[in-house]
Design a protein around this motif. Structure first.
Motif, PDB file in Angstrom:
ATOM      1  N   ARG A 148       0.849  -1.196   0.000  1.00 15.45           N
ATOM      2  CA  ARG A 148       0.000   0.000   0.000  1.00 15.45           C
ATOM      3  C   ARG A 148       0.885   1.247   0.000  1.00 15.45           C
ATOM      4  O   ARG A 148       1.635   1.482   0.932  1.00 15.45           O
ATOM      5  CB  ARG A 148      -0.900  -0.007   1.230  1.00 15.45           C
ATOM      6  CG  ARG A 148      -1.762   1.237   1.428  1.00 15.45           C
ATOM      7  CD  ARG A 148      -2.627   1.063   2.669  1.00 15.45           C
ATOM      8  NE  ARG A 148      -3.456   2.232   2.959  1.00 15.45           N
ATOM      9  CZ  ARG A 148      -3.150   3.169   3.856  1.00 15.45           C
ATOM     10  NH1 ARG A 148      -2.016   3.096   4.537  1.00 15.45           N
ATOM     11  NH2 ARG A 148      -3.969   4.182   4.075  1.00 15.45           N
ATOM     12  N   ALA A 149       0.774   2.020  -1.072  1.00 10.52           N
ATOM     13  CA  ALA A 149       1.460   3.314  -1.177  1.00 10.52           C
ATOM     14  C   ALA A 149       2.959   3.193  -0.913  1.00 10.52           C
ATOM     15  O   ALA A 149       3.529   3.985  -0.166  1.00 10.52           O
ATOM     16  CB  ALA A 149       0.819   4.318  -0.214  1.00 10.52           C
ATOM     17  N   VAL A 171      -1.531  -7.788  -4.996  1.00  8.93           N
ATOM     18  CA  VAL A 171      -2.553  -6.739  -4.921  1.00  8.93           C
ATOM     19  C   VAL A 171      -1.905  -5.438  -4.483  1.00  8.93           C
ATOM     20  O   VAL A 171      -1.323  -5.354  -3.393  1.00  8.93           O
ATOM     21  CB  VAL A 171      -3.674  -7.126  -3.930  1.00  8.93           C
ATOM     22  CG1 VAL A 171      -4.735  -6.042  -3.898  1.00  8.93           C
ATOM     23  CG2 VAL A 171      -4.290  -8.466  -4.309  1.00  8.93           C
ATOM     24  N   SER A 172      -1.983  -4.426  -5.336  1.00  6.00           N
ATOM     25  CA  SER A 172      -1.403  -3.120  -5.034  1.00  6.00           C
ATOM     26  C   SER A 172      -2.517  -2.122  -4.737  1.00  6.00           C
ATOM     27  O   SER A 172      -3.461  -1.979  -5.523  1.00  6.00           O
ATOM     28  CB  SER A 172      -0.565  -2.633  -6.221  1.00  6.00           C
ATOM     29  OG  SER A 172      -0.065  -1.337  -5.976  1.00  6.00           O
ATOM     30  N   MET A 173      -2.406  -1.443  -3.597  1.00  5.02           N
ATOM     31  CA  MET A 173      -3.395  -0.438  -3.195  1.00  5.02           C
ATOM     32  C   MET A 173      -2.835   0.938  -3.521  1.00  5.02           C
ATOM     33  O   MET A 173      -1.794   1.340  -3.001  1.00  5.02           O
ATOM     34  CB  MET A 173      -3.717  -0.574  -1.716  1.00  5.02           C
ATOM     35  CG  MET A 173      -4.208  -1.967  -1.331  1.00  5.02           C
ATOM     36  SD  MET A 173      -4.647  -2.122   0.420  1.00  5.02           S
ATOM     37  CE  MET A 173      -6.227  -1.240   0.440  1.00  5.02           C
ATOM     38  N   LYS A 174      -3.519   1.667  -4.400  1.00  4.10           N
ATOM     39  CA  LYS A 174      -3.037   2.935  -4.908  1.00  4.10           C
ATOM     40  C   LYS A 174      -4.041   4.056  -4.663  1.00  4.10           C
ATOM     41  O   LYS A 174      -5.255   3.839  -4.678  1.00  4.10           O
ATOM     42  CB  LYS A 174      -2.784   2.831  -6.417  1.00  4.10           C
ATOM     43  CG  LYS A 174      -1.620   1.930  -6.804  1.00  4.10           C
ATOM     44  CD  LYS A 174      -0.307   2.660  -6.575  1.00  4.10           C
ATOM     45  CE  LYS A 174       0.877   1.856  -7.053  1.00  4.10           C
ATOM     46  NZ  LYS A 174       2.136   2.604  -6.869  1.00  4.10           N
ATOM     47  N   ASP A 198      -7.474  -7.022 -12.881  1.00  3.10           N
ATOM     48  CA  ASP A 198      -8.506  -6.065 -12.483  1.00  3.10           C
ATOM     49  C   ASP A 198      -7.876  -4.791 -11.939  1.00  3.10           C
ATOM     50  O   ASP A 198      -6.755  -4.798 -11.408  1.00  3.10           O
ATOM     51  CB  ASP A 198      -9.423  -6.664 -11.413  1.00  3.10           C
ATOM     52  CG  ASP A 198     -10.835  -6.085 -11.447  1.00  3.10           C
ATOM     53  OD1 ASP A 198     -11.053  -5.088 -12.174  1.00  3.10           O
ATOM     54  OD2 ASP A 198     -11.717  -6.623 -10.763  1.00  3.10           O
ATOM     55  N   ASP A 199      -8.597  -3.696 -12.099  1.00  3.31           N
ATOM     56  CA  ASP A 199      -8.265  -2.415 -11.482  1.00  3.31           C
ATOM     57  C   ASP A 199      -9.571  -1.868 -10.919  1.00  3.31           C
ATOM     58  O   ASP A 199     -10.401  -1.340 -11.642  1.00  3.31           O
ATOM     59  CB  ASP A 199      -7.656  -1.456 -12.505  1.00  3.31           C
ATOM     60  CG  ASP A 199      -7.318  -0.086 -11.914  1.00  3.31           C
ATOM     61  OD1 ASP A 199      -7.542   0.116 -10.702  1.00  3.31           O
ATOM     62  OD2 ASP A 199      -6.842   0.788 -12.667  1.00  3.31           O
ATOM     63  N   ILE A 200      -9.767  -2.046  -9.629  1.00  4.46           N
ATOM     64  CA  ILE A 200     -11.008  -1.656  -8.971  1.00  4.46           C
ATOM     65  C   ILE A 200     -10.859  -0.228  -8.464  1.00  4.46           C
ATOM     66  O   ILE A 200      -9.979   0.072  -7.655  1.00  4.46           O
ATOM     67  CB  ILE A 200     -11.324  -2.596  -7.792  1.00  4.46           C
ATOM     68  CG1 ILE A 200     -11.423  -4.042  -8.281  1.00  4.46           C
ATOM     69  CG2 ILE A 200     -12.609  -2.180  -7.081  1.00  4.46           C
ATOM     70  CD1 ILE A 200     -11.443  -5.072  -7.169  1.00  4.46           C
ATOM     71  N   SER A 201     -11.694   0.674  -8.960  1.00  5.01           N
ATOM     72  CA  SER A 201     -11.630   2.073  -8.540  1.00  5.01           C
ATOM     73  C   SER A 201     -12.873   2.422  -7.729  1.00  5.01           C
ATOM     74  O   SER A 201     -13.971   1.938  -8.001  1.00  5.01           O
ATOM     75  CB  SER A 201     -11.508   2.992  -9.754  1.00  5.01           C
ATOM     76  OG  SER A 201     -12.625   2.855 -10.599  1.00  5.01           O
ATOM     77  N   ARG A 211      -9.462   5.873  -4.802  1.00  2.00           N
ATOM     78  CA  ARG A 211      -8.554   4.777  -4.527  1.00  2.00           C
ATOM     79  C   ARG A 211      -8.646   3.745  -5.641  1.00  2.00           C
ATOM     80  O   ARG A 211      -9.672   3.623  -6.317  1.00  2.00           O
ATOM     81  CB  ARG A 211      -8.877   4.105  -3.186  1.00  2.00           C
ATOM     82  CG  ARG A 211      -8.673   5.000  -1.966  1.00  2.00           C
ATOM     83  CD  ARG A 211      -7.198   5.277  -1.729  1.00  2.00           C
ATOM     84  NE  ARG A 211      -6.977   5.989  -0.485  1.00  2.00           N
ATOM     85  CZ  ARG A 211      -6.963   7.313  -0.364  1.00  2.00           C
ATOM     86  NH1 ARG A 211      -7.193   8.073  -1.443  1.00  2.00           N
ATOM     87  NH2 ARG A 211      -6.729   7.879   0.804  1.00  2.00           N
ATOM     88  N   HIS A 212      -7.569   2.977  -5.808  1.00  4.61           N
ATOM     89  CA  HIS A 212      -7.521   1.882  -6.781  1.00  4.61           C
ATOM     90  C   HIS A 212      -6.949   0.639  -6.119  1.00  4.61           C
ATOM     91  O   HIS A 212      -6.013   0.725  -5.322  1.00  4.61           O
ATOM     92  CB  HIS A 212      -6.633   2.238  -7.975  1.00  4.61           C
ATOM     93  CG  HIS A 212      -7.211   3.272  -8.871  1.00  4.61           C
ATOM     94  ND1 HIS A 212      -7.804   2.970 -10.086  1.00  4.61           N
ATOM     95  CD2 HIS A 212      -7.297   4.614  -8.748  1.00  4.61           C
ATOM     96  CE1 HIS A 212      -8.215   4.086 -10.655  1.00  4.61           C
ATOM     97  NE2 HIS A 212      -7.917   5.092  -9.867  1.00  4.61           N
TER      98      HIS A 212
END
Length: 239
Positions: A148-149, A171-174, A198-201, A211-212
């Motif tokens: 994450r970040a 899984v990357s939290m952006k 996937d890119d969940i926004s 967030r993504h």
């Protein structure tokens, strides 16, 4: 976001906290502020902001995906003050958590936090991601590896994907828009055995920002040369 709003919002998302879990979040917040006076853990110390921008934000991984429903092995790379793994562990006690961070004083904080919160199945390692990813004990053993970040996606891919077992997920939290990073990291993802799926926004509550959650599936083994030696990925990212 007050603790009460945090609890109610999680209930609406199907996450029901016990009184003990509520107390664990409160203790986490208090320890975070106390230790932050001695070391740089976070720039966010206001209680409402911590509950929204740290605790709730971390839990969006459980809210917006179905990846954490089973008692799986999760590795948090560059966890800092424990984000996202510790807020997730409090809400989802069935998770088996491994934390990796390169700064020993943060690991000291996290070990004390785990002890005070009486969390089970949580282990913390003082190590660089590049070295940890080459350790045969841990390499390609985790169901989920998250960050994450921490860094740009192509760099995170080299740090994280070698730790994911085949069939698992990185899984990357952006926080920011991710289109440029996704394009930039495509070579690294493919080279290291992954596939972007996937890119969940979404938007955080109370107008706290976008967030993504970027999900990469591990489809084949990572070549043995990756991750490269410490410092090389940051100096020469895969492009």
């Amino acid at each position: 976001m007050t603790p009460e709003q945090f609890i109610l919002l999680l209930e609406k998302q199907g996450i029901h906290l016990t009184k003990e879990q509520e107390k664990q979040y409160d203790t986490y917040y208090r320890m975070l502020v106390e230790w932050n006076e001695k070391m740089n853990l976070t720039a966010i110390t206001d209680q409402a902001d911590v509950y929204l921008k740290h605790f709730y934000d971390c839990l969006t991984l459980a809210i917006h995906t179905d990846l954490l429903n089973e008692p799986i092995r999760v590795c948090d790379v560059g966890a800092g003050a424990g984000f996202p793994s510790i807020p997730l562990k409090i809400a989802l006690p069935h998770l088996h958590i491994t934390i990796v961070d390169s700064l020993n004083k943060r690991i000291t904080f996290l070990n004390e936090l785990v002890r005070v919160l009486a969390l089970k199945d949580v282990v913390c390692y003082h190590d660089r991601a590049e070295q940890f990813g080459q350790n045969k004990v841990y390499r390609e053993t985790f169901d989920i590896v998250t960050a994450r970040a921490v860094a740009r996606l192509n760099l995170l891919t080299e740090f994280c994907l070698p730790l994911v077992k085949k069939g698992g997920y990185f899984v990357s939290m952006k926080a920011a828009s991710t289109q440029e990073e996704k394009e930039e990291s495509q070579k690294a993802i493919t080279l290291l055995g992954g596939q972007l799926v996937d890119d969940i926004s979404f938007e955080l509550p109370q107008d706290a920002g976008s967030r993504h959650i970027i999900i990469v599936k591990k489809t084949k083994e990572t070549p043995n040369k990756y991750p490269r030696k410490a410092g090389i990925p940051a100096k020469s990212p895969i492009r």
